[in-house]
Design a protein around this motif. Structure first.
Motif, PDB file in Angstrom:
ATOM      1  N   HIS B  76       0.864  -1.174   0.000  1.00 42.32           N
ATOM      2  CA  HIS B  76       0.000   0.000   0.000  1.00 42.32           C
ATOM      3  C   HIS B  76       0.906   1.231   0.000  1.00 42.32           C
ATOM      4  CE1 HIS B  76      -3.609  -2.264   1.808  1.00 42.32           C
ATOM      5  NE2 HIS B  76      -2.646  -3.137   1.682  1.00 42.32           N
ATOM      6  N   ILE B  77       0.578   2.189  -0.850  1.00 43.05           N
ATOM      7  CA  ILE B  77       1.356   3.430  -0.872  1.00 43.05           C
ATOM      8  C   ILE B  77       0.421   4.553  -0.433  1.00 43.05           C
ATOM      9  CG2 ILE B  77       2.785   4.986  -2.237  1.00 43.05           C
ATOM     10  CD1 ILE B  77       3.255   2.681  -4.207  1.00 43.05           C
ATOM     11  N   MET B  78       0.688   5.083   0.740  1.00 40.16           N
ATOM     12  CA  MET B  78      -0.155   6.166   1.282  1.00 40.16           C
ATOM     13  C   MET B  78       0.210   7.491   0.634  1.00 40.16           C
ATOM     14  SD  MET B  78      -1.872   4.373   3.292  1.00 40.16           S
ATOM     15  CE  MET B  78      -1.837   2.880   4.274  1.00 40.16           C
ATOM     16  N   ASP B  79      -0.803   8.360   0.468  1.00 40.78           N
ATOM     17  CA  ASP B  79      -0.549   9.703  -0.050  1.00 40.78           C
ATOM     18  C   ASP B  79       0.388   9.657  -1.266  1.00 40.78           C
ATOM     19  OD1 ASP B  79       1.086  12.721   1.116  1.00 40.78           O
ATOM     20  OD2 ASP B  79      -0.636  12.486  -0.216  1.00 40.78           O
ATOM     21  N   SER B  80      -0.003   8.906  -2.277  1.00 37.85           N
ATOM     22  CA  SER B  80       0.878   8.691  -3.422  1.00 37.85           C
ATOM     23  C   SER B  80       1.188  10.001  -4.145  1.00 37.85           C
ATOM     24  CB  SER B  80       0.258   7.681  -4.384  1.00 37.85           C
ATOM     25  OG  SER B  80      -0.998   8.118  -4.834  1.00 37.85           O
ATOM     26  N   GLN B  81       2.390  10.056  -4.686  1.00 33.97           N
ATOM     27  CA  GLN B  81       2.909  11.242  -5.362  1.00 33.97           C
ATOM     28  C   GLN B  81       3.311  10.885  -6.798  1.00 33.97           C
ATOM     29  OE1 GLN B  81       3.006  14.296  -3.729  1.00 33.97           O
ATOM     30  NE2 GLN B  81       1.877  13.131  -2.153  1.00 33.97           N
ATOM     31  N   PRO B  82       3.330  11.867  -7.692  1.00 31.45           N
ATOM     32  CA  PRO B  82       3.773  11.580  -9.066  1.00 31.45           C
ATOM     33  C   PRO B  82       5.150  10.921  -9.121  1.00 31.45           C
ATOM     34  CG  PRO B  82       2.703  13.716  -8.999  1.00 31.45           C
ATOM     35  CD  PRO B  82       2.800  13.250  -7.570  1.00 31.45           C
ATOM     36  N   GLY B  83       6.014  11.267  -8.165  1.00 34.47           N
ATOM     37  CA  GLY B  83       7.341  10.657  -8.106  1.00 34.47           C
ATOM     38  C   GLY B  83       7.325   9.178  -7.770  1.00 34.47           C
ATOM     39  N   ASP B  84       6.181   8.662  -7.340  1.00 34.02           N
ATOM     40  CA  ASP B  84       6.057   7.225  -7.066  1.00 34.02           C
ATOM     41  C   ASP B  84       5.776   6.436  -8.344  1.00 34.02           C
ATOM     42  OD1 ASP B  84       4.180   7.984  -4.056  1.00 34.02           O
ATOM     43  OD2 ASP B  84       6.342   7.688  -4.302  1.00 34.02           O
ATOM     44  N   SER B  85       5.546   7.142  -9.437  1.00 31.28           N
ATOM     45  CA  SER B  85       5.263   6.466 -10.712  1.00 31.28           C
ATOM     46  C   SER B  85       6.468   5.631 -11.118  1.00 31.28           C
ATOM     47  CB  SER B  85       4.938   7.493 -11.803  1.00 31.28           C
ATOM     48  OG  SER B  85       3.783   8.229 -11.478  1.00 31.28           O
ATOM     49  N   ALA B  86       6.276   4.334 -11.190  1.00 27.11           N
ATOM     50  CA  ALA B  86       7.357   3.382 -11.438  1.00 27.11           C
ATOM     51  C   ALA B  86       6.728   2.004 -11.624  1.00 27.11           C
ATOM     52  CB  ALA B  86       8.328   3.351 -10.248  1.00 27.11           C
ATOM     53  N   THR B  87       7.578   1.028 -11.877  1.00 27.11           N
ATOM     54  CA  THR B  87       7.107  -0.357 -11.887  1.00 27.11           C
ATOM     55  C   THR B  87       7.494  -1.001 -10.562  1.00 27.11           C
ATOM     56  OG1 THR B  87       7.301  -0.541 -14.276  1.00 27.11           O
ATOM     57  CG2 THR B  87       7.227  -2.594 -13.041  1.00 27.11           C
ATOM     58  N   TYR B  88       6.569  -1.680  -9.958  1.00 27.67           N
ATOM     59  CA  TYR B  88       6.783  -2.313  -8.663  1.00 27.67           C
ATOM     60  C   TYR B  88       6.747  -3.824  -8.832  1.00 27.67           C
ATOM     61  CZ  TYR B  88       6.177   2.294  -6.719  1.00 27.67           C
ATOM     62  OH  TYR B  88       6.343   3.632  -6.423  1.00 27.67           O
ATOM     63  N   PHE B  89       7.766  -4.464  -8.269  1.00 25.04           N
ATOM     64  CA  PHE B  89       7.856  -5.919  -8.315  1.00 25.04           C
ATOM     65  C   PHE B  89       7.817  -6.474  -6.898  1.00 25.04           C
ATOM     66  CE2 PHE B  89       8.965  -6.590 -12.727  1.00 25.04           C
ATOM     67  CZ  PHE B  89       9.612  -5.430 -13.107  1.00 25.04           C
ATOM     68  N   CYS B  90       6.960  -7.449  -6.673  1.00 20.16           N
ATOM     69  CA  CYS B  90       7.087  -8.216  -5.449  1.00 20.16           C
ATOM     70  C   CYS B  90       8.015  -9.396  -5.738  1.00 20.16           C
ATOM     71  CB  CYS B  90       5.738  -8.698  -4.939  1.00 20.16           C
ATOM     72  SG  CYS B  90       4.838  -9.781  -6.084  1.00 20.16           S
ATOM     73  N   ALA B  91       8.587  -9.933  -4.708  1.00 21.46           N
ATOM     74  CA  ALA B  91       9.499 -11.060  -4.874  1.00 21.46           C
ATOM     75  C   ALA B  91       9.434 -11.938  -3.638  1.00 21.46           C
ATOM     76  CB  ALA B  91      10.928 -10.571  -5.116  1.00 21.46           C
ATOM     77  N   ALA B  92       9.988 -13.124  -3.760  1.00 19.57           N
ATOM     78  CA  ALA B  92      10.023 -14.052  -2.638  1.00 19.57           C
ATOM     79  C   ALA B  92      11.293 -14.876  -2.710  1.00 19.57           C
ATOM     80  CB  ALA B  92       8.796 -14.964  -2.665  1.00 19.57           C
ATOM     81  N   SER B  93      11.789 -15.250  -1.549  1.00 18.95           N
ATOM     82  CA  SER B  93      12.940 -16.138  -1.500  1.00 18.95           C
ATOM     83  C   SER B  93      12.837 -17.016  -0.270  1.00 18.95           C
ATOM     84  CB  SER B  93      14.259 -15.354  -1.488  1.00 18.95           C
ATOM     85  OG  SER B  93      14.422 -14.663  -0.260  1.00 18.95           O
ATOM     86  N   SER B  94      13.618 -18.076  -0.292  1.00 23.19           N
ATOM     87  CA  SER B  94      13.651 -18.993   0.836  1.00 23.19           C
ATOM     88  C   SER B  94      15.096 -19.270   1.201  1.00 23.19           C
ATOM     89  CB  SER B  94      12.959 -20.305   0.472  1.00 23.19           C
ATOM     90  OG  SER B  94      13.260 -21.307   1.427  1.00 23.19           O
ATOM     91  N   HIS B  95      15.419 -19.166   2.474  1.00 27.30           N
ATOM     92  CA  HIS B  95      16.792 -19.452   2.875  1.00 27.30           C
ATOM     93  C   HIS B  95      17.104 -20.931   2.716  1.00 27.30           C
ATOM     94  CE1 HIS B  95      14.925 -20.903   6.578  1.00 27.30           C
ATOM     95  NE2 HIS B  95      16.071 -21.469   6.872  1.00 27.30           N
ATOM     96  N   ASN B  96      16.049 -21.742   2.555  1.00 23.98           N
ATOM     97  CA  ASN B  96      16.280 -23.179   2.369  1.00 23.98           C
ATOM     98  C   ASN B  96      16.715 -23.509   0.943  1.00 23.98           C
ATOM     99  OD1 ASN B  96      15.578 -23.992   4.981  1.00 23.98           O
ATOM    100  ND2 ASN B  96      13.405 -23.938   4.480  1.00 23.98           N
ATOM    101  N   TYR B  97      16.375 -22.644   0.009  1.00 21.76           N
ATOM    102  CA  TYR B  97      16.602 -22.960  -1.400  1.00 21.76           C
ATOM    103  C   TYR B  97      17.568 -21.985  -2.060  1.00 21.76           C
ATOM    104  CZ  TYR B  97      12.542 -25.923  -0.687  1.00 21.76           C
ATOM    105  OH  TYR B  97      11.682 -26.871  -0.210  1.00 21.76           O
ATOM    106  N   GLY B  98      18.380 -21.354  -1.265  1.00 21.02           N
ATOM    107  CA  GLY B  98      19.347 -20.452  -1.876  1.00 21.02           C
ATOM    108  C   GLY B  98      18.905 -19.014  -1.817  1.00 21.02           C
ATOM    109  N   GLN B  99      19.677 -18.183  -2.466  1.00 19.53           N
ATOM    110  CA  GLN B  99      19.481 -16.754  -2.282  1.00 19.53           C
ATOM    111  C   GLN B  99      18.670 -16.098  -3.386  1.00 19.53           C
ATOM    112  OE1 GLN B  99      22.229 -18.350  -3.158  1.00 19.53           O
ATOM    113  NE2 GLN B  99      23.942 -17.967  -1.829  1.00 19.53           N
ATOM    114  N   ASN B 100      18.341 -16.821  -4.426  1.00 22.34           N
ATOM    115  CA  ASN B 100      17.736 -16.153  -5.572  1.00 22.34           C
ATOM    116  C   ASN B 100      16.299 -15.758  -5.302  1.00 22.34           C
ATOM    117  OD1 ASN B 100      17.365 -19.108  -5.720  1.00 22.34           O
ATOM    118  ND2 ASN B 100      15.961 -18.550  -7.364  1.00 22.34           N
ATOM    119  N   PHE B 101      15.920 -14.616  -5.883  1.00 19.93           N
ATOM    120  CA  PHE B 101      14.559 -14.137  -5.762  1.00 19.93           C
ATOM    121  C   PHE B 101      13.713 -14.667  -6.908  1.00 19.93           C
ATOM    122  CE2 PHE B 101      15.448 -11.856  -2.222  1.00 19.93           C
ATOM    123  CZ  PHE B 101      16.056 -10.614  -2.348  1.00 19.93           C
TER     124      PHE B 101
END
Lengths: 118, 113
Positions: B76-101
């Protein structure tokens, strides 16, 4: 603020040629990564590197790809014989820690090298 | 099982609005969930991250909500601003399976002035 630097910013090559993409990770980081992003698509993991050896690689990272840390500061990705489908933005990343239940896996990304294969 | 799904693909809000970006995963071994912000021509930059032992994390105007049972998390982005215009990526990783996202496909956010 320390940053990951990548050169060149844009590389144009002919299909079948070898390319080397270069990265200088943050100086006290121990883990290094390459990702790629085909235009308009998501970022995909290629390979991770620690202690002078590959620690993990994806299906994308086939025999055409290799990585090397030729000295104490550089980390390179070599594509032996480029294909049209290798055209993408290639990101180098580094992290201080591997990431564990206690430690964060904070990876810092460079600005990328845009590879165009003609 | 390694996939991270993300929606919407693109989002347009007015300045001051609260854009919400949603992600879902299947692999219960994932234990670290960062959000990255990417401006055109730049590399992804870490924005905020969460572990599954908390349900919410807030840093400035950015908040992650995490629902472990549903295997979903959102930005959630509160009080969004024009400068927030970008591409947003979520990611996930597991310490059991290495470091890659494993990255989601991204959400292109446009905040109109």
């Amino acid at each position: 603020e320390p940053e990951v630097t990548q050169t060149p910013s844009h590389q144009v090559t002919q299909m079948g040629q070898e390319v080397i993409l270069r990265c200088v990770p943050i100086s006290n980081h121990l883990y290094f990564y390459w990702y790629r992003q085909i235009l308009g698509q998501k970022v995909e993991f290629l390979v991770s590197f620690y202690n002078n050896e590959i620690s993990e690689k994806s299906e994308i990272f086939d025999d055409q790809f290799s990585v090397e840390r030729p000295d104490g500061s550089n980390f390179t990705l070599k594509i032996r014989s480029t294909k049209l489908e290798d055209s993408a933005m290639y990101f180098c990343a580094s992290s201080e820690d591997r990431g564990s239940k206690l430690a964060k896996n904070i990876q810092y990304f460079g600005a990328g090298t845009r590879l165009s294969v003609l | 099982q390694q996939q991270v799904k993300q929606s919407p693909q693109s989002l347009i809000v007015q300045k001051g609005g609260i854009p919400i970006i949603n992600c879902a995963y299947e692999n219960t071994a994932f234990d670290y969930f960062p959000w990255y912000q990417q401006f055109p021509g730049k590399g992804p930059a870490l924005l905020i991250a969460i572990r599954p032992d908390v349900s919410e994390k807030k840093e400035g105007r950015f908040t992650i909500s995490f629902n472990k049972s549903a295997k979903q998390f959102s930005l959630h982005i509160m009080d969004s601003q024009p400068g927030d215009s970008a591409t947003y990526f979520c990611a996930a990783s597991s310490h059991n399976y290495g470091q890659n996202f494993v990255f989601g496909p991204g959400t292109r956010l446009s905040v109109l002035p």
